[in-house]
Write a protein that holds these residues in place. Structure first.
Motif, PDB file in Angstrom:
ATOM      1  N   PHE A 100      52.391  47.963  29.703  1.00  0.00           N
ATOM      2  CA  PHE A 100      52.978  46.947  30.571  1.00  0.00           C
ATOM      3  C   PHE A 100      53.956  46.092  29.789  1.00  0.00           C
ATOM      4  N   GLY A 101      55.117  45.841  30.399  1.00  0.00           N
ATOM      5  CA  GLY A 101      56.088  44.969  29.752  1.00  0.00           C
ATOM      6  C   GLY A 101      56.167  43.613  30.410  1.00  0.00           C
ATOM      7  N   LEU A 102      55.793  43.560  31.672  1.00  0.00           N
ATOM      8  CA  LEU A 102      55.857  42.306  32.429  1.00  0.00           C
ATOM      9  C   LEU A 102      54.462  41.789  32.753  1.00  0.00           C
ATOM     10  N   ILE A 103      53.635  42.700  33.291  1.00  0.00           N
ATOM     11  CA  ILE A 103      52.275  42.304  33.662  1.00  0.00           C
ATOM     12  C   ILE A 103      51.561  41.792  32.414  1.00  0.00           C
ATOM     13  N   GLY A 104      50.980  40.645  32.545  1.00  0.00           N
ATOM     14  CA  GLY A 104      50.293  40.025  31.420  1.00  0.00           C
ATOM     15  C   GLY A 104      51.135  38.999  30.686  1.00  0.00           C
ATOM     16  N   THR A 105      52.385  38.862  31.092  1.00  0.00           N
ATOM     17  CA  THR A 105      53.253  37.886  30.411  1.00  0.00           C
ATOM     18  C   THR A 105      53.567  36.737  31.359  1.00  0.00           C
ATOM     19  N   ALA A 106      53.949  35.634  30.779  1.00  0.00           N
ATOM     20  CA  ALA A 106      54.231  34.449  31.582  1.00  0.00           C
ATOM     21  C   ALA A 106      55.723  34.355  31.863  1.00  0.00           C
ATOM     22  N   VAL A 107      56.242  35.289  32.665  1.00  0.00           N
ATOM     23  CA  VAL A 107      57.672  35.217  32.982  1.00  0.00           C
ATOM     24  C   VAL A 107      57.937  33.953  33.801  1.00  0.00           C
ATOM     25  N   PRO A 108      59.114  33.374  33.636  1.00  0.00           N
ATOM     26  CA  PRO A 108      59.433  32.210  34.470  1.00  0.00           C
ATOM     27  C   PRO A 108      59.390  32.602  35.946  1.00  0.00           C
ATOM     28  N   ARG A 109      58.850  31.705  36.733  1.00  0.00           N
ATOM     29  CA  ARG A 109      58.783  31.917  38.174  1.00  0.00           C
ATOM     30  C   ARG A 109      60.173  32.190  38.720  1.00  0.00           C
ATOM     31  N   VAL A 110      60.287  33.196  39.602  1.00  0.00           N
ATOM     32  CA  VAL A 110      61.625  33.605  40.058  1.00  0.00           C
ATOM     33  C   VAL A 110      62.326  32.514  40.848  1.00  0.00           C
ATOM     34  N   ASP A 111      61.572  31.657  41.519  1.00  0.00           N
ATOM     35  CA  ASP A 111      62.205  30.636  42.356  1.00  0.00           C
ATOM     36  C   ASP A 111      62.320  29.285  41.656  1.00  0.00           C
TER      37      ASP A 111
ATOM     38  N   ILE B 109      38.887  18.314  32.347  1.00  0.00           N
ATOM     39  CA  ILE B 109      38.165  19.438  32.943  1.00  0.00           C
ATOM     40  C   ILE B 109      38.458  20.638  32.045  1.00  0.00           C
ATOM     41  N   VAL B 110      37.411  21.255  31.538  1.00  0.00           N
ATOM     42  CA  VAL B 110      37.567  22.479  30.755  1.00  0.00           C
ATOM     43  C   VAL B 110      37.087  23.622  31.627  1.00  0.00           C
ATOM     44  N   CYS B 111      37.944  24.591  31.831  1.00  0.00           N
ATOM     45  CA  CYS B 111      37.642  25.666  32.762  1.00  0.00           C
ATOM     46  C   CYS B 111      37.663  27.009  32.053  1.00  0.00           C
ATOM     47  N   ALA B 112      36.724  27.866  32.412  1.00  0.00           N
ATOM     48  CA  ALA B 112      36.753  29.258  31.967  1.00  0.00           C
ATOM     49  C   ALA B 112      36.731  30.137  33.204  1.00  0.00           C
ATOM     50  N   ILE B 113      37.572  31.143  33.221  1.00  0.00           N
ATOM     51  CA  ILE B 113      37.687  32.015  34.398  1.00  0.00           C
ATOM     52  C   ILE B 113      37.787  33.462  33.937  1.00  0.00           C
ATOM     53  N   ASP B 114      37.122  34.330  34.679  1.00  0.00           N
ATOM     54  CA  ASP B 114      37.229  35.762  34.422  1.00  0.00           C
ATOM     55  C   ASP B 114      37.806  36.405  35.670  1.00  0.00           C
ATOM     56  N   CYS B 115      39.107  36.602  35.663  1.00  0.00           N
ATOM     57  CA  CYS B 115      39.776  37.143  36.843  1.00  0.00           C
ATOM     58  C   CYS B 115      40.292  38.537  36.567  1.00  0.00           C
ATOM     59  N   GLY B 116      39.642  39.263  35.661  1.00  0.00           N
ATOM     60  CA  GLY B 116      40.151  40.586  35.337  1.00  0.00           C
ATOM     61  C   GLY B 116      41.456  40.450  34.566  1.00  0.00           C
ATOM     62  N   LEU B 117      42.271  41.475  34.652  1.00  0.00           N
ATOM     63  CA  LEU B 117      43.545  41.437  33.940  1.00  0.00           C
ATOM     64  C   LEU B 117      44.361  40.249  34.440  1.00  0.00           C
ATOM     65  N   ALA B 118      44.833  39.447  33.525  1.00  0.00           N
ATOM     66  CA  ALA B 118      45.630  38.272  33.899  1.00  0.00           C
ATOM     67  C   ALA B 118      47.075  38.707  34.078  1.00  0.00           C
ATOM     68  N   VAL B 119      47.478  38.914  35.323  1.00  0.00           N
ATOM     69  CA  VAL B 119      48.835  39.389  35.577  1.00  0.00           C
ATOM     70  C   VAL B 119      49.859  38.375  35.063  1.00  0.00           C
ATOM     71  N   HIS B 120      49.608  37.104  35.315  1.00  0.00           N
ATOM     72  CA  HIS B 120      50.515  36.052  34.860  1.00  0.00           C
ATOM     73  C   HIS B 120      49.657  34.878  34.393  1.00  0.00           C
ATOM     74  N   PRO B 121      49.383  34.823  33.105  1.00  0.00           N
ATOM     75  CA  PRO B 121      48.412  33.842  32.607  1.00  0.00           C
ATOM     76  C   PRO B 121      48.779  32.392  32.928  1.00  0.00           C
ATOM     77  N   ASP B 122      50.053  32.067  32.932  1.00  0.00           N
ATOM     78  CA  ASP B 122      50.403  30.667  33.179  1.00  0.00           C
ATOM     79  C   ASP B 122      50.225  30.311  34.640  1.00  0.00           C
ATOM     80  N   MET B 123      50.463  31.243  35.526  1.00  0.00           N
ATOM     81  CA  MET B 123      50.230  30.953  36.942  1.00  0.00           C
ATOM     82  C   MET B 123      48.754  30.781  37.216  1.00  0.00           C
ATOM     83  N   ILE B 124      47.927  31.497  36.475  1.00  0.00           N
ATOM     84  CA  ILE B 124      46.487  31.294  36.610  1.00  0.00           C
ATOM     85  C   ILE B 124      46.145  29.858  36.222  1.00  0.00           C
TER      86      ILE B 124
END
Lengths: 151, 747
Positions: free
Chosen positions: B243-254, B636-651
């Motif tokens: 993957f080149g995009l999935i998993g990266t924090a690309v800037p939001r398109v809008d 607030i300290v949060c831990a989340i398991d959402c599987g593969l993080a498609v966009h970590p910053d959006m998470i």
């Protein structure tokens, strides 16, 4: 209804409006500038913020007929191409989620930085009081303001 | 704003055109937004006779049998210019004969423009970016020059309902396949052109490279050849490590268009000939018009007409301000209907009566017990963009342009109501949170347009938005825990009373109340029961739905039991969770990251809570400082398991946003009723969390290679209990209702 002439983003614009029409609706419906947003209409949320001679004004509470000689800057007029340092900071920090409140947030930041080039967190709290975001982007707004200030 | 040319694409019988809301993204960051709605003059119509794009050709235009070094001639191939990287490419040739569109999600023009179709609604959760990333990654598109197209309502796409935090989860496989299919065909087309084996060709950043010679075709150059190929049944997917995009924090398109004011939200849309309308509705939901006098309203300059519709009386004008002023001059006599009997006091009494009966009916406890009651009020959605909708009802068709999370439901409900084929375009929206899943506003707009005989945009003022929300239901909970002399918890009982979902598109009973009711802890006897209260005030899906109130009650009461047993609440959770429960991982990560167990000093406290919502486990540790009756949430300290993080910053953004959303419901506001009328009217009496009240939020994502799971709502359920538990730790006082009131801290 009467002719009103206002300076919007450096251009003199003349429009016909009833005396009580808020600047917000003049911008959106008469002049076609819809970057300034409607959210509450009572000045309680800041989404309609524009700058009038540099000061943040809630355009939903400002009658277009009262603007007078003041120069109005809307989000469209901030840079024309997104190059304003605050707009750039907003992108660098990836502030926006839905984005609806962000024109008001950005202009609030511009006004704050003009008055306080190195704002403290308390300065930010004061300037952004009542500039609401339902998506909860507040942490990033704060970081973006500090970034734009060079911090 | 540029208006891009309309791109007519025929569909199945009955549809002659589609209009797309087009968003294009350039490397320079300037984002062009065009609403192909006729702003550029009249009906930007498509033609019924436009040929269907080639999808089933049996002859390969790019033959693979030519000898090496000879030029492959293909019947209809031209040699289009390679796209200059970084520029916005606009298709001037709207003929679909020249496009490569192997499926509904990917379209490539001969000039190299890659258009990705997004079939979920963008409301800030980032689907226009994340779904595009999935498509573009498998396709090997050049991310810097893709165009994003928002799909109109189209059942051929499958579901388009944006709810349940399911956009990435539910489309991941479909979109990967769509991108991979297109990629595979482009590689085959290139191999055919070069006369080489596909194994020596590789798709890369918007082109296909011949690894033997280094030659490259841009995707645009391969369109004609690819059109002639049959789509493969099972295109190979990328290995996640590629993957080149999935998993990266690309800037939001809008992002760029949001920052310049160019982003077009529902309220910003315009169509040719459109008027603006506001609707006078009965202040009691469900009330009807008896009579009205429009004479003064019509005299307001700008008001064009006043029409009655099922939901009230619409004032139609040439500007929003005139419509608002006109409505102020309207006088309407209402039949308020049955909902006028409901006030917060009678709602409370009705809920309590049912809960008391359930408490009385419960079997007596055996061992040592504690019990407690919890409660939550009606909660408003309060998105920053108020509800709005454009409708254009013509003689033979209807068009809706709306910020909607549910375009296909809008399409079918409106088509049925109006009796005409209905197109629905989905706009960008200023928040949704579940409000825009309902179809009420679209039905109403269609009625107004039909009655007024013009295209209209029905604008809801903020007061309108509060007066007729479909709120989260109020809840009443009774919990009882029981343990034996060894301190082992033997039984757990949770009785819930709440109204169901009382909407138009969303009506539900026990099944919605049960969401999040069950606890994950291994306790021998667990009894959960839900009771639907017959209170018909409008209710609807709200971020995390009933999991919020249920997690509040469960996770707080768990701490009450832990306290009674003199056990650390984190340790007791870890002891009672099954060994393989994913909640263990996020609990430990959150607790460790927060420094659980260290002394916080006087007046400060930590609380922990966890909840798994739709397969995504989340844990949070909240830190508060309490001074008298004032509470400050510091972190607030949060831990989340959402599987593969498609966009970590959006998470991270969704968790931050969920914290703000939940804290508003805990500290700032509620919805109350008096004689059927919502008492809150605007942001001066229904407050939202402000910047000075926002805690620091830290998000820790559990690394995972499993398929992605949802995030958008998942952060909501643990917030209130984590904070309430922190208050309990700081003060010894249990918070059992929201919104919090200062006298809740009076011992």
């Amino acid at each position: 209804m009467a002719d009103v002439t206002v300076s919007i983003n450096g251009e003199m614009r003349t429009l016909v409006a009833d005396a009580e029409m808020p600047l917000l609706w003049a911008l959106r419906d008469v002049l076609g500038l819809r970057g300034t947003k409607y959210s509450c209409g009572i000045g309680a949320c800041g989404a309609c913020t524009v700058l009038v001679d540099g000061a943040p004004i809630r355009s939903c509470r400002e009658q277009v007929s009262s603007v007078g000689a003041g120069n109005v800057v809307t989000i469209e007029g901030l840079s024309g191409d997104g190059s304003h340092p605050v707009q750039q900071a907003w992108l660098a920090e990836q502030v926006a989620q839905c984005g609806y409140c962000q024109p008001g947030q950005i202009l609030t930041a511009v006004a704050l930085l003009a008055a306080h080039p190195q704002p403290t967190d308390d300065d930010i709290d004061a300037a952004f009081a009542g500039v609401l975001c339902r998506c909860g982007t507040y942490m990033r707004i704060r970081r973006a303001v500090h970034r734009a200030a060079g911090g | 704003m540029n208006t891009l040319s309309n791109r007519p694409t025929p569909g199945p019988d009955g549809w002659t055109r589609r209009r797309f809301l087009q968003v294009s993204f350039t490397a320079g960051g300037a984002l062009l937004v065009g609403a192909c709605t006729g702003d550029d003059g009249g009906d930007a119509g498509g033609s019924a006779g436009t040929p269907t794009p080639n999808t089933g050709s049996t002859t390969s235009a790019g033959s693979t049998t030519t000898s090496p070094n000879s030029e492959t001639t293909t019947p209809d191939t031209t040699a289009p210019n390679t796209t200059t990287p970084g520029t916005t490419v606009q298709t001037t040739d709207a003929s679909s004969e020249s496009l490569f569109a192997p499926n509904l999600f990917v379209r490539i023009d001969p000039d190299g423009t890659v258009t990705l179709t997004i079939h979920r609604s963008e409301m800030g959760q980032g689907v226009r970016t994340s779904l595009a990333m999935i498509l573009a990654d498998e396709l090997e598109a050049d991310w810097t020059s893709i165009q994003i197209e928002q799909a109109p309502a189209d059942p051929a796409l499958g579901s388009q309902t944006t709810s349940g935090s399911g956009s990435v989860t539910d489309t991941y496989s479909t979109l990967r396949n769509a991108g991979a299919t297109a990629r595979t065909m482009l590689v085959a087309a290139a191999a055919g052109r070069w006369g080489v084996d596909v194994a020596t060709c590789r798709a890369e950043q918007g082109g296909v490279v011949n690894t033997g010679t280094g030659e490259r075709f841009g995707f645009g150059e391969l369109v004609a050849a690819a059109r002639g190929l049959d789509p493969p049944d099972n295109a190979p997917l990328k290995e996640p490590r590629d993957f080149g995009l999935i998993g990266t924090a690309v800037p939001r398109v809008d992002g760029p268009e949001i920052g310049t004011g160019a982003a077009v939200f529902g309220l910003d849309e315009r169509v040719e000939g459109m008027l603006q309308a506001v609707v006078a509705r009965c202040p009691v939901p469900g009330g009807t018009v008896v009579k009205f006098d429009a004479s003064e309203a019509k005299a307001v300059p700008g008001v064009r007409s006043v029409v009655e519709v099922p939901s009230g009386v619409a004032v139609v004008a040439d500007s929003t301000w005139a419509a608002i002023r006109g409505r102020q001059r309207l006088s309407v006599t209402w039949d308020e209907g049955d909902n006028a009997q409901w006030s917060t006091a009678t709602i409370d009494a009705a809920l309590r009566k049912v809960l008391d009966a359930r408490v009385a009916a419960a079997a007596a406890a055996q061992g040592v017990t504690i019990e407690a009651r919890y409660e939550t009020p009606y909660a408003a959605h309060a998105a920053m963009e108020p509800v709005n909708c454009i409708a254009d009802v013509r003689a033979e068709s209807c068009r809706i342009i709306a910020p909607t999370q549910n375009p296909q439901a809008v399409q079918s409900f409106v088509a049925e109501r109006i009796g005409l084929p209905t197109e629905v375009q989905v706009t960008l929206m200023g928040g949704g949170f579940g409000r825009r899943l309902e179809v009420d506003f679209a039905l109403e707009a269609a009625e107004v347009s039909r009655a007024a005989g013009v295209p209209v945009q029905v604008v809801w003022t903020r007061e309108d938005d509060f007066a007729l929300d479909f709120c989260r239901q109020p809840t009443r909970h009774w919990l009882r825990g029981e343990w034996d002399s060894t301190g082992t918890v033997r039984s757990w009982r949770h009785s819930l009373v709440a109204p169901g979902l009382n909407g138009i598109a969303y009506r539900a009973g026990n099944e919605v109340l049960e969401e999040g009711l069950e606890i994950p802890y291994s306790i021998e006897r667990r009894t959960n029961e839900s009771n639907v209260a017959a209170i018909p005030l409008p209710t609807g899906p709200w971020r995390a739905v009933m999991a919020g109130p249920n997690a509040f009650a469960n996770e707080c009461f768990f701490d009450e039991v832990a306290g009674a047993l003199d056990r650390d609440p984190y340790e007791l959770r870890m002891e009672l969770l099954p060994a393989d429960d994913p909640l263990r991982v996020v609990l430990e990560l959150a607790a460790t990251s927060a420094g659980w167990g260290s002394d916080m000093g006087s007046g400060r406290g930590r609380g922990i809570a966890c909840h798994e919502y739709h397969g995504t486990p989340v844990a949070m540790v909240a830190e508060v400082a309490v001074t008298g009756t004032e509470i400050r949430v510091d972190r607030i300290v949060c831990a989340i398991d959402c599987g593969l993080a498609v966009h970590p910053d959006m998470i991270a953004q969704q968790i931050e946003g969920s914290v703000a959303f939940a804290l508003t419901s805990m500290f700032k506001s509620e919805i109350s009723y008096e004689k059927g009328r919502v008492q809150q009217t605007n942001f001066d009496d229904h407050l939202l969390l402000g910047i000075s009240e926002m805690p620091v939020v830290e998000v820790h994502i559990v690394p995972s290679e499993k398929d992605p799971r949802g995030v958008g709502e998942m952060g909501v359920p643990p917030v209130v209990p984590a904070v309430a538990n922190a208050i309990g730790a700081a003060t010894g006082i249990r918070i059992r209702r929201i919104p919090f009131r200062p006298d809740d801290l009076t011992p």
